[in-house]
Design a protein around this motif. Structure first.
Motif, PDB file in Angstrom:
ATOM      1  N   HIS A  63       0.782  -1.231   0.000  1.00  0.00           N
ATOM      2  CA  HIS A  63       0.000   0.000   0.000  1.00  0.00           C
ATOM      3  C   HIS A  63       0.818   1.287   0.000  1.00  0.00           C
ATOM      4  O   HIS A  63       0.318   2.323  -0.431  1.00  0.00           O
ATOM      5  CB  HIS A  63      -0.979  -0.001   1.173  1.00  0.00           C
TER       6      HIS A  63
ATOM      7  N   ASN B 135       1.067   3.238  -3.171  1.00  0.00           N
ATOM      8  CA  ASN B 135      -0.203   3.684  -3.743  1.00  0.00           C
ATOM      9  C   ASN B 135      -0.667   5.031  -3.201  1.00  0.00           C
ATOM     10  O   ASN B 135      -1.775   5.463  -3.503  1.00  0.00           O
ATOM     11  CB  ASN B 135      -1.291   2.628  -3.482  1.00  0.00           C
TER      12      ASN B 135
ATOM     13  N   THR C 273      -8.652   5.009  -0.845  1.00  0.00           N
ATOM     14  CA  THR C 273      -9.500   4.960  -2.035  1.00  0.00           C
ATOM     15  C   THR C 273      -8.684   5.031  -3.324  1.00  0.00           C
ATOM     16  O   THR C 273      -9.248   4.868  -4.408  1.00  0.00           O
ATOM     17  CB  THR C 273     -10.521   6.115  -2.022  1.00  0.00           C
ATOM     18  N   ASN C 274      -7.391   5.252  -3.221  1.00  0.00           N
ATOM     19  CA  ASN C 274      -6.529   5.242  -4.411  1.00  0.00           C
ATOM     20  C   ASN C 274      -6.520   3.854  -5.034  1.00  0.00           C
ATOM     21  O   ASN C 274      -6.783   2.850  -4.355  1.00  0.00           O
ATOM     22  CB  ASN C 274      -5.092   5.637  -4.050  1.00  0.00           C
ATOM     23  N   LYS C 275      -6.180   3.778  -6.303  1.00  0.00           N
ATOM     24  CA  LYS C 275      -6.080   2.482  -6.980  1.00  0.00           C
ATOM     25  C   LYS C 275      -5.095   1.596  -6.226  1.00  0.00           C
ATOM     26  O   LYS C 275      -3.994   2.002  -5.913  1.00  0.00           O
ATOM     27  CB  LYS C 275      -5.592   2.687  -8.415  1.00  0.00           C
ATOM     28  N   GLY C 276      -5.535   0.401  -5.887  1.00  0.00           N
ATOM     29  CA  GLY C 276      -4.700  -0.527  -5.129  1.00  0.00           C
ATOM     30  C   GLY C 276      -4.710  -0.271  -3.632  1.00  0.00           C
ATOM     31  O   GLY C 276      -4.114  -1.022  -2.876  1.00  0.00           O
ATOM     32  N   GLY C 277      -5.387   0.777  -3.199  1.00  0.00           N
ATOM     33  CA  GLY C 277      -5.494   1.073  -1.767  1.00  0.00           C
ATOM     34  C   GLY C 277      -4.242   1.723  -1.214  1.00  0.00           C
ATOM     35  O   GLY C 277      -3.178   1.138  -1.244  1.00  0.00           O
TER      36      GLY C 277
END
Length: 135
Positions: A91, A94, A99-103
């Motif tokens: 993480h 990311n 809430t970002n892509k990939g958490g």
């Protein structure tokens, strides 16, 4: 100042909610990612398959131990280390927001802090097998 009358119940609430979260996390691995998918994901990170299986066991046994208060404050430490490991291995790259892509790493960081707080507080009320007192 800590309210010594209600603090054991605060630890109980923290302990049980963290345990439920870990059981839900194991369910995610079983029912969403599947065991082969989760093992494959660990492989994509360069980790051995056994690490994926050990993670599942840690989260399952740890979640149950937290809920029932079986050495819960001690169980919190390896679970916190696991959460910090997810930041380093997955993480962190990311970004902050989960809430970002990939958490992102905000949720695992908060989870690790909550586990460390439980370690510092102790097992709390209604623990079936409290860890021996430290200090």
């Amino acid at each position: 100042m800590i309210n010594s009358r209600t603090a054991p119940y605060a630890a109980l609430l923290l302990r049980v909610s963290l345990g439920i979260l870990f059981l839900a996390h194991v369910g995610l691995k079983f029912f969403v990612f599947s065991i082969p998918g989760f093992v494959g994901f660990f492989g994509s990170l360069g980790l051995p398959a056994i690490a994926a299986y050990l993670t599942i066991v840690l989260e399952l046994v740890g979640g149950i131990a937290l809920i029932f208060g079986i050495y819960a404050s001690w169980v919190a430490i390896p679970l916190a280390i696991e959460m910090l490991g997810t930041i380093v291995m997955v993480h962190g790259a990311n970004g902050w927001l989960f809430t970002n892509k990939g958490g992102g790493w905000e949720y695992p960081a908060f989870w690790a802090v909550a586990l460390i707080a439980l370690f510092l507080l102790g097992d709390g009320a209604h623990a079936l097998r409290p860890a021996p007192q430290r200090g």
